[in-house]
Design an enzyme around this catalytic site. Structure first.
Site, short mmCIF file in Angstrom:
data_model
loop_
_atom_site.label_atom_id
_atom_site.label_comp_id
_atom_site.label_asym_id
_atom_site.label_seq_id
_atom_site.Cartn_x
_atom_site.Cartn_y
_atom_site.Cartn_z
N PRO A 1 44.26 58.05 12.35
CA PRO A 1 43.65 57.70 13.64
C PRO A 1 44.06 56.32 14.13
CG PRO A 1 41.99 58.54 12.11
CD PRO A 1 43.23 58.29 11.31
N ASP B 1 59.63 72.79 29.33
CA ASP B 1 58.29 72.52 28.80
C ASP B 1 57.54 71.52 29.66
OD1 ASP B 1 57.97 74.06 26.64
OD2 ASP B 1 58.48 72.53 25.18
N ARG C 1 60.29 73.41 17.01
CA ARG C 1 60.67 74.19 18.18
C ARG C 1 61.80 73.51 18.98
NH1 ARG C 1 58.38 72.70 22.77
NH2 ARG C 1 58.25 74.79 23.64
N GLU D 1 39.04 58.12 3.27
CA GLU D 1 39.15 57.04 4.26
C GLU D 1 40.60 56.64 4.49
OE1 GLU D 1 35.65 57.96 4.25
OE2 GLU D 1 36.29 56.47 5.73
#
Ligand SMILES: NC(=O)c1ccc(NCc2ccccc2)nc1
Length: 246
Positions: free
Chosen positions: A89, A169, A154, A116
């Site tokens: 994060p 895309d 992809r 953590e």
């Protein structure tokens, strides 16, 4: 492209990328995926891979030494230079531009933290890049790693049947994608826009660009900030927004 995943649950990433386009890319050898478990490099009867965090407080931290040994084995497994990505994060937000850059690399190592996270000394010594898939906390980095595998797989040559579709895309040119329609032409939910069936490819391209611009303006104005729209795009957008008012 070779991707090595370092994780306490390497099979999670394997299973999440075994289907569809990513599964086919792996079957075709366009992408090789290898899983490594730091527990295999941990000492003692319990093969400890994590321990309490110094300084007190809740949570466990993944230990530096099993990861160091595991990463040494990963580097050793192939001569190609590695780019080590730590999913967390606290990382830079992943976007399609960065995906395209990662997809061009010969090798990626995806380090998946649990608890953590990982002892900071390992991050400082071995990680080239910290990446986040979004501002939320997962129980582990594996699903984030699976997303990285999917996005780069992809883009490998030969992965998508119609190579053009990777270019078309959404986010490819920093805009959201236009709406898409297929059969039947008429349905209780509505009718396919006539322009898409006109055979006039210039008009179709214009309509699609206009839809992408209007949608981006309405849903993700942040994507248009700091972006100088061309005169043509500005005209298309204004015309598209005016049409909504009518
Ligand atoms: N938003 C993300 O990309 C992400 C990545 C991993 C994760 N959880 C594992 C972890 C927790 C704390 C520190 C490092 C890794 N959650 C979310």
């Amino acid at each position: 492209m070779r991707i090595d995943v370092v994780s306490l649950f390497p099979e999670e990433v394997d299973r999440c990328t075994a289907f569809g386009v990513t599964g086919r890319a792996r079957e075709r050898g366009l992408l090789q995926l290898h899983g490594w478990n730091p527990r295999d490099y941990a000492d003692g009867n319990y093969r400890k891979t994590d321990d309490r965090t110094f300084g007190g407080g809740p949570g466990m931290v993944m230990l530096v030494e099993p990861l160091r040994r595991c990463l040494a084995a990963v580097r050793e497994a192939d001569p190609a230079p590695v780019h080590v990505v730590y999913l967390s994060p606290q990382g830079r937000r992943l976007d399609q531009k960065r995906v395209r850059e990662l997809a061009a690399m010969p090798r990626l190592v995806l380090l998946c933290g649990r608890y953590e996270g990982v002892d900071e000394r390992l991050v400082q010594a071995e990680v080239d890049e910290e990446l986040s898939i979004g501002d939320y906390v997962l129980s582990g980095g594996e699903l984030a790693a699976a997303i990285v595998v999917d996005t780069v797989a992809r883009l490998q040559d030969g992965a998508l049947n119609d190579a053009g579709s990777a270019e078309q895309d959404s986010f490819e040119d920093g805009l959201l994608d236009c709406p898409h329609y297929s059969h039947p032409v008429e349905h209780a939910y509505g009718v396919v826009p006539a322009v898409l069936r006109s055979g006039n490819h210039a008009a179709i391209a214009r309509w699609r660009r206009q839809q992408a611009l209007v949608r981006t303006w309405q849903r993700r104005p942040d994507l248009l900030e700091g972006r100088e729209l061309s005169k043509a795009d500005r005209k298309l957008l204004q015309e598209g927004l005016a049409a909504l008012e009518r």
